[in-house]
Design a protein around this motif. Sequence first.
Motif, PDB file in Angstrom:
ATOM      1  N   ILE A 412       1.783  23.233  11.744  1.00 36.63           N
ATOM      2  CA  ILE A 412       1.859  24.682  11.945  1.00 36.63           C
ATOM      3  C   ILE A 412       0.514  25.279  11.571  1.00 36.63           C
ATOM      4  O   ILE A 412       0.049  25.128  10.438  1.00 36.63           O
ATOM      5  N   LEU A 413      -0.134  25.948  12.520  1.00 34.10           N
ATOM      6  CA  LEU A 413      -1.433  26.566  12.281  1.00 34.10           C
ATOM      7  C   LEU A 413      -1.278  28.075  12.222  1.00 34.10           C
ATOM      8  O   LEU A 413      -0.722  28.686  13.143  1.00 34.10           O
ATOM      9  N   LEU A 414      -1.779  28.661  11.150  1.00 31.79           N
ATOM     10  CA  LEU A 414      -1.705  30.097  10.935  1.00 31.79           C
ATOM     11  C   LEU A 414      -2.883  30.781  11.627  1.00 31.79           C
ATOM     12  O   LEU A 414      -4.043  30.414  11.404  1.00 31.79           O
ATOM     13  N   TYR A 415      -2.588  31.759  12.461  1.00 30.42           N
ATOM     14  CA  TYR A 415      -3.621  32.446  13.241  1.00 30.42           C
ATOM     15  C   TYR A 415      -3.849  33.868  12.738  1.00 30.42           C
ATOM     16  O   TYR A 415      -2.990  34.459  12.087  1.00 30.42           O
ATOM     17  N   ASN A 416      -5.036  34.394  13.063  1.00 32.47           N
ATOM     18  CA  ASN A 416      -5.384  35.798  12.824  1.00 32.47           C
ATOM     19  C   ASN A 416      -5.297  36.205  11.362  1.00 32.47           C
ATOM     20  O   ASN A 416      -4.954  37.345  11.029  1.00 32.47           O
ATOM     21  N   ALA A 417      -5.616  35.268  10.473  1.00 31.63           N
ATOM     22  CA  ALA A 417      -5.657  35.612   9.050  1.00 31.63           C
ATOM     23  C   ALA A 417      -6.618  36.784   8.826  1.00 31.63           C
ATOM     24  O   ALA A 417      -7.689  36.858   9.436  1.00 31.63           O
ATOM     25  N   GLN A 418      -6.232  37.678   7.963  1.00 30.47           N
ATOM     26  CA  GLN A 418      -7.049  38.868   7.682  1.00 30.47           C
ATOM     27  C   GLN A 418      -7.983  38.677   6.485  1.00 30.47           C
ATOM     28  O   GLN A 418      -8.854  39.517   6.248  1.00 30.47           O
ATOM     29  N   SER A 419      -7.811  37.596   5.739  1.00 32.24           N
ATOM     30  CA  SER A 419      -8.695  37.363   4.599  1.00 32.24           C
ATOM     31  C   SER A 419     -10.116  37.140   5.088  1.00 32.24           C
ATOM     32  O   SER A 419     -10.350  36.571   6.155  1.00 32.24           O
ATOM     33  N   ARG A 420     -11.067  37.624   4.309  1.00 34.66           N
ATOM     34  CA  ARG A 420     -12.484  37.448   4.605  1.00 34.66           C
ATOM     35  C   ARG A 420     -13.123  36.734   3.418  1.00 34.66           C
ATOM     36  O   ARG A 420     -13.173  37.274   2.322  1.00 34.66           O
ATOM     37  N   GLY A 421     -13.578  35.519   3.660  1.00 38.16           N
ATOM     38  CA  GLY A 421     -14.211  34.754   2.606  1.00 38.16           C
ATOM     39  C   GLY A 421     -15.713  34.889   2.646  1.00 38.16           C
ATOM     40  O   GLY A 421     -16.267  35.799   3.276  1.00 38.16           O
ATOM     41  N   GLU A 422     -16.405  33.955   1.985  1.00 33.62           N
ATOM     42  CA  GLU A 422     -17.861  34.058   1.914  1.00 33.62           C
ATOM     43  C   GLU A 422     -18.484  32.694   1.678  1.00 33.62           C
ATOM     44  O   GLU A 422     -17.858  31.778   1.136  1.00 33.62           O
ATOM     45  N   ALA A 423     -19.729  32.597   2.123  1.00 34.38           N
ATOM     46  CA  ALA A 423     -20.581  31.438   1.842  1.00 34.38           C
ATOM     47  C   ALA A 423     -21.788  31.968   1.094  1.00 34.38           C
ATOM     48  O   ALA A 423     -22.539  32.792   1.619  1.00 34.38           O
ATOM     49  N   THR A 443      -4.579  37.834   1.327  1.00 36.24           N
ATOM     50  CA  THR A 443      -4.047  39.155   1.708  1.00 36.24           C
ATOM     51  C   THR A 443      -2.536  39.064   1.896  1.00 36.24           C
ATOM     52  O   THR A 443      -1.997  38.005   2.230  1.00 36.24           O
ATOM     53  N   SER A 444      -1.886  40.199   1.723  1.00 35.50           N
ATOM     54  CA  SER A 444      -0.427  40.229   1.875  1.00 35.50           C
ATOM     55  C   SER A 444      -0.030  39.923   3.318  1.00 35.50           C
ATOM     56  O   SER A 444       1.004  39.288   3.563  1.00 35.50           O
ATOM     57  N   PHE A 445      -0.853  40.334   4.293  1.00 33.80           N
ATOM     58  CA  PHE A 445      -0.547  40.013   5.690  1.00 33.80           C
ATOM     59  C   PHE A 445      -0.582  38.506   5.916  1.00 33.80           C
ATOM     60  O   PHE A 445       0.303  37.950   6.587  1.00 33.80           O
ATOM     61  N   ASP A 446      -1.589  37.835   5.369  1.00 32.47           N
ATOM     62  CA  ASP A 446      -1.696  36.387   5.565  1.00 32.47           C
ATOM     63  C   ASP A 446      -0.497  35.660   4.963  1.00 32.47           C
ATOM     64  O   ASP A 446       0.024  34.698   5.539  1.00 32.47           O
ATOM     65  N   ARG A 447      -0.057  36.131   3.813  1.00 33.55           N
ATOM     66  CA  ARG A 447       1.097  35.490   3.180  1.00 33.55           C
ATOM     67  C   ARG A 447       2.368  35.734   4.006  1.00 33.55           C
ATOM     68  O   ARG A 447       3.194  34.829   4.176  1.00 33.55           O
ATOM     69  N   ARG A 448       2.510  36.936   4.555  1.00 33.86           N
ATOM     70  CA  ARG A 448       3.661  37.217   5.420  1.00 33.86           C
ATOM     71  C   ARG A 448       3.579  36.364   6.693  1.00 33.86           C
ATOM     72  O   ARG A 448       4.591  35.796   7.135  1.00 33.86           O
ATOM     73  N   ALA A 449       2.401  36.261   7.299  1.00 33.91           N
ATOM     74  CA  ALA A 449       2.245  35.460   8.517  1.00 33.91           C
ATOM     75  C   ALA A 449       2.526  33.986   8.246  1.00 33.91           C
ATOM     76  O   ALA A 449       3.121  33.289   9.082  1.00 33.91           O
TER      77      ALA A 449
END
Length: 565
Positions: A412-423, A443-449
Amino acid sequence: MTSATYDFIVVGGGPSGSALAAGLAHSAKRPKVLLLEAGGTNEDRNLRVDGQRWLTFQNKAMNWGYKTTPQAHCNNRELDYSRGKGLGGSSAINFGVYSVGARDDYDEWARIVGDDAFRWDKIQPRFKSLETFHGDLPPGIDSKYAAPKPENHGTSGPLHVGYAGEWEDDVCPMLDLFEEAGFPLNPDHNSGNPIGMSVLINSSNRGLRSTANDLLTPAPDNLTIITSSPVQRVILEGNRAVGVESNGQMYRAEKEVILSAGALDSPRLLMHSGIGPRNQLEQYGLPVVKDVAAVGQGLRDHMFCSLVYTRKKGDTARASFYGVPEKMDEALEQWKRDGTGPWSKFACEMGVGWFKLDKLVASDEFKALPPEERDYLTRETVPHYELVTHFPVHWFIPDFPQDSLDYSCLAILLYNAQSRGEATLQSADPNEPLRFDPKFLSTSFDRRAAVESLRDALRFAEYEGYARNNVAMLAGPQGDSDEELLAYWRQNISSSWHMTGTVKMGKPSEVDAVVDSNFKVMGIENLRVADMGVVPVLASCHTQAVAYVTGMTCAEKLIAEYGLA
């Protein structure tokens, strides 16, 4: 320091860099192009066994071996962040899924950057020119499972893609079960609309993987390729790029330097050239040529987890192959002879589907998103998650029980995650990688998705037609509550290695944009970036295809700008 001079210098031999270098070199005016690749040639044919594409990333000579920082929302686990090393880049070590995403992805890209060159109607012809599509199905396979239309595919490109020549016996019955369970079939996931359950299009043909190296073979005489040459920095004269430095060697560019080192390494090269966040550069004593806070920010990625069930004897034939080393050895000899046999069959064809989630769209977390994001996520062709069948998970679970090789795996691949990470920088040494924090599930959206995508996959796993052949669950959540589903993600999440967005393309007025829609680093002359780092959407696919088309689009723009046609 000695130097050699070229018209264009491309840094990085992955899909973007190879497509870019090949496009420039094959233009009518035949400019002098240099392609610098940090790794080796990856020329051994035995590295391209189709059924072993799931193992190639374990070859340390071909993988940078990156890891994430401990992920705060994933039980502080460090996750594998593999990146390909050598010609072909990550296309030489990826899992061979060739999906181009949703037409709405590209229209959204065009909207964000204000440039119609990225619209689907402009992008699709580039995909078609890239590929030679092999759409034949094995004897006896009904066209209901795959019926691609010729107008959506190319016939003369260097990248060979299509369906495996032989399928495992349970592939079609599995697709039938998906259809029965209410997951509609899609005859072609690369038509611009991926929604539905499809048969996987692979970046391989006749048992042989196709990689970005195929775009460079044979190389025209105006294209110079130098391997084992990691670049440490771009050489600047004032605000103008004039070349690059690699292991004490200087290479000069009369026209342009283009970085195609990938979303994790192009930011490193910019920072060590003095282009990046001032506070990071000063912390490590690096000169500040241009303070660009957005370099390295905005890291996005897809992530996945798997459900694994042992099956009744005879449901799959995997144990009779994977469980017998002698058969695998014999099969490899057969593959070496003619590219056929079990190594061109097992885990070479699978079901793949992209789906929307009504419960996600109805959630408070979705409603709290910005209007533009809600609009994008509700467009016709944009999925919310992906399902893959026949993933050979026994190679990925430590101490996988050898008496359980008759199994079924759903990834199962989660799409359109709203979290923004960094390098971010962690050393003044230009050969040291950046520090990678994708901030998975932050983000709460990513956890719900994550919860809703796993719940929807379980809807299939618990469907009677599928579940009746399950003997035991080898990997899965303890229950079906939100808390139990999320706990399973936190402990089992992996990157899908689709890193995107760290040198974001955008309009000049935007503070999070590093390059403009012509791939130019804003404020620096003759320097561009063309790889997944610039892509401002997290495309609805496995991103190698996006990387190829990014390089092709940059080449087109350079050819037009310099009159090379």
